[in-house]
Design an enzyme around this catalytic site. Structure first.
Site, PDB file in Angstrom:
ATOM      1  N   CYS A   4      48.466  52.031  50.238  1.00 48.95           N
ATOM      2  CA  CYS A   4      47.369  51.133  49.898  1.00 48.95           C
ATOM      3  C   CYS A   4      47.624  49.828  50.657  1.00 48.95           C
ATOM      4  CB  CYS A   4      47.393  50.920  48.383  1.00 48.95           C
ATOM      5  SG  CYS A   4      46.153  49.791  47.789  1.00 48.95           S
ATOM      6  N   CYS A  48      41.632  36.840  47.906  1.00 51.25           N
ATOM      7  CA  CYS A  48      40.347  37.551  47.940  1.00 51.25           C
ATOM      8  C   CYS A  48      39.267  36.633  47.367  1.00 51.25           C
ATOM      9  CB  CYS A  48      40.413  38.834  47.129  1.00 51.25           C
ATOM     10  SG  CYS A  48      38.859  39.751  47.184  1.00 51.25           S
ATOM     11  N   CYS A  60      36.957  39.467  41.165  1.00 52.12           N
ATOM     12  CA  CYS A  60      36.687  40.451  40.100  1.00 52.12           C
ATOM     13  C   CYS A  60      37.572  40.087  38.899  1.00 52.12           C
ATOM     14  CB  CYS A  60      36.998  41.865  40.575  1.00 52.12           C
ATOM     15  SG  CYS A  60      36.017  42.355  42.008  1.00 52.12           S
ATOM     16  N   CYS A 111      41.108  41.798  38.198  1.00 49.94           N
ATOM     17  CA  CYS A 111      42.025  41.957  39.335  1.00 49.94           C
ATOM     18  C   CYS A 111      42.856  40.700  39.567  1.00 49.94           C
ATOM     19  CB  CYS A 111      41.201  42.271  40.579  1.00 49.94           C
ATOM     20  SG  CYS A 111      42.174  42.321  42.077  1.00 49.94           S
ATOM     21  N   CYS A 120      46.996  49.235  40.555  1.00 50.02           N
ATOM     22  CA  CYS A 120      45.685  48.760  40.960  1.00 50.02           C
ATOM     23  C   CYS A 120      45.343  47.429  40.287  1.00 50.02           C
ATOM     24  CB  CYS A 120      44.672  49.806  40.526  1.00 50.02           C
ATOM     25  SG  CYS A 120      43.439  50.067  41.739  1.00 50.02           S
ATOM     26  N   GLU A 150      50.900  42.237  50.214  1.00 52.30           N
ATOM     27  CA  GLU A 150      51.639  43.383  49.681  1.00 52.30           C
ATOM     28  C   GLU A 150      50.949  44.690  50.061  1.00 52.30           C
ATOM     29  OE1 GLU A 150      53.785  41.586  45.727  1.00 52.30           O
ATOM     30  OE2 GLU A 150      51.705  42.165  45.535  1.00 52.30           O
TER      31      GLU A 150
END
Ligand code: SF4
Length: 371
Positions: free
Chosen positions: A105, A112, A116, A119, A351, A92
Site C-alpha cells: 500500500c 492529505c 475524511c 482517517c 487502513c 509511510e
C-alpha cells in the site's frame, strides 16, 4: 527539468540517452538497473561505459533514494515502513501478505487535503504531492530492505544468511494521500512499475483507490493503461457521506456514480466500492440495503473495512457482529462482499492509521447520528 532517473519511463530515458548521442537501447540497461536490480548509483551501471556514466553525473542526473527511517513488523505478518524524502518530509507504506500475494500500500502525497473523518492521514495538513520517483521508490525500497523471516515466509525469499527480501506482487494506491489529486505522477509511476523491463507488476495487480474525484475518474477512463479502480463510498446517502467525507460536498453521490457508470461503459471493468464501517453511524442493515439501492445498475463488489481507531478520532469501530450483519445484508442482495478485518493495527499500519509521525490537527466534523 527533473533529473531523477528513477522517476522516468523507459521512453523518457530513451530521450535522455539519445540527447547524449548514445544508442537508444542503453536506456533499457539503465531502466533494468534501477527497477530490476534496485540499483542506486549511476557509477555502478556496469553495462554503460565509464565515460557515459560520468557525463550523466556531470549533467546532474541521479537516482533518487528514499531513506528507510524505520520498519516495523506486526505479528500478523504485515509490515510498515517509514521513509524520509530528500526534503525531510516523511511518508509511510505498508506491506500486507495474504496467501501468495504481497500487496504494498503506497503513499502518493505528504498529508492529505481530503480530511475524511475516519482517517488519521486526513488530520495531517497537506504538504505536497510525491514525484513519480518517490512513489516507485517505495516499492524498490521494500524489495531491497532485508526483513527478518516470518515463520511462514516463502522458502524462496530466504537467503542463505537467514534474512528475507520482500517480493511485491500487488500495489494499491491507498496509503497517505488521495492518488487522483496527484494524477500525472501516479499514472507515470504505474507505467514504470508495470513495464516488463522493470518490476513487471501486472496492471490487474495494481489498484487506485480514490475518495471520489469525479473529473479524474473520467480522465482515467480515457487512458490506454488501466489499473483497477476502487472508490471509497462509506455512506449510502449524501447527507451522511458529507459528514464523513468532505469530498461529498463537491461531488455528490449521483455525480460520482454517473462517472463510475461512464467509466464502466468505456472500460468494461468492475469497480470495487470500499466502505469503512463505523459503529452506529453507517453500519446498520438499513444502510446496507440503501447502499444496494444506490449502486443498482453498476458492476461492482464491496470491500468492507473495519474502522481503525486513532488518537483524537471521535468514532469507534463496529462490532464484528454488526459487520457480519451488514455483509449478510449485502450478500442477500447478491452483492459480492469481502470483509477486510484489521491487519497491522498494533503497529498503526492499518487502513486509515498512517500519520508518519506528523502531529494531527483537530477534526473539522461533528459526529454523525445513525439513520
Ligand atoms: S481516506 Fe484517503 S482521501 Fe480520505 S483523508 Fe485518508 S488518505 Fe485522504
Amino acid at each position: 527539468m527533473n533529473r531523477d532517473l528513477k522517476g522516468k519511463t523507459l521512453e523518457e530515458l530513451e530521450k535522455v540517452v539519445l540527447g547524449f548521442g548514445q544508442k537508444k537501447y542503453l536506456a533499457g540497461y539503465i531502466f533494468k538497473f534501477i527497477h530490476q536490480q534496485n540499483g542506486r548509483e549511476i557509477a555502478e551501471i556496469s553495462t554503460l561505459n565509464k565515460a557515459f556514466r560520468a557525463q550523466l553525473v556531470e549533467q546532474g542526473y541521479f537516482i533518487s533514494q528514499l531513506r528507510v527511517v524505520d520498519s516495523l513488523s506486526d505479528p500478523d505478518g504485515s509490515a510498515k515502513y517509514l521513509f524520509e524524502l530528500a526534503d525531510g518530509e516523511r511518508i509511510e507504506a505498508v506491506l500486507l501478505p495474504e496467501d501468495q500475494r504481497q500487496t504494498l500500500c503506497v503513499s502518493t502525497q505528504v498529508g492529505c487535503p481530503m480530511a475524511c473523518a475516519f482517517c488519521a492521514t486526513g488530520r495531517i495538513p497537506f504538504h505536497r504531492n510525491l514525484t513519480a520517483g518517490e512513489i516507485v521508490d517505495q516499492v524498490n525500497a521494500v524489495c531491497s530492505v532485508p526483513v527478518r523471516a516470518y515463520p511462514e515466509a516463502d522458502e524462496d525469499r530466504i537467503t542463505p544468511d537467514g534474512v528475507t527480501t520482500n517480493r511485491v506482487t500487488n500495489i494499491v494506491y491507498m496509503g497517505m494521500g488521495e492518488p487522483l489529486l496527484n494524477y500525472d505522477a501516479v499514472l507515470k509511476s504505474i507505467r514504470i512499475l508495470n513495464h516488463s523491463a522493470g518490476k513487471n507488476i501486472g496492471i490487474r495487480h495494481i489498484t487506485i483507490s480514490t475518495c471520489g474525484i469525479v473529473p479524474a475518474i473520467r480522465r482515467l477512463a480515457e487512458e490506454e493503461i488501466r489499473p483497477r479502480l476502487a472508490v471509497s463510498v462509506s455512506a449510502p446517502t449524501d447527507a451522511l457521506r458529507r459528514k464523513l467525507m468532505p469530498v461529498a460536498d463537491r461531488y455528490p453521490l449521483a455525480e460520482l456514480l454517473a462517472a463510475v457508470r461512464d467509466y464502466q461503459a468505456k472500460t468494461g471493468q468492475r469497480v470495487t466500492f470500499e466502505y469503512v464501517l463505523i459503529d452506529k453511524v453507517n453500519d446498520s442493515v438499513t444502510h446496507a440495503r440503501l447502499l444496494v439501492k444506490v449502486l443498482r445498475g453498476l458492476m461492482y463488489n464491496v470491500n468492507l473495512i473495519e474502522h481503525n481507531p486513532f488518537s483524537g478520532c471521535e468514532y469507534t469501530a463496529s462490532s464484528r457482529a454488526r459487520i457480519r450483519r451488514f455483509a449478510s445484508a449485502l450478500k442477500e442482495a447478491g452483492v459480492e462482499t469481502t470483509i477486510r478485518f484489521r491487519m497491522g493495527r498494533r503497529i498503526k499500519a492499518a487502513c486509515g492509521q498512517l500519520q508518519a509521525g506528523y502531529r494531527p490537527r483537530k477534526p473539522k466534523r461533528e459526529s454523525s447520528a445513525d439513520l
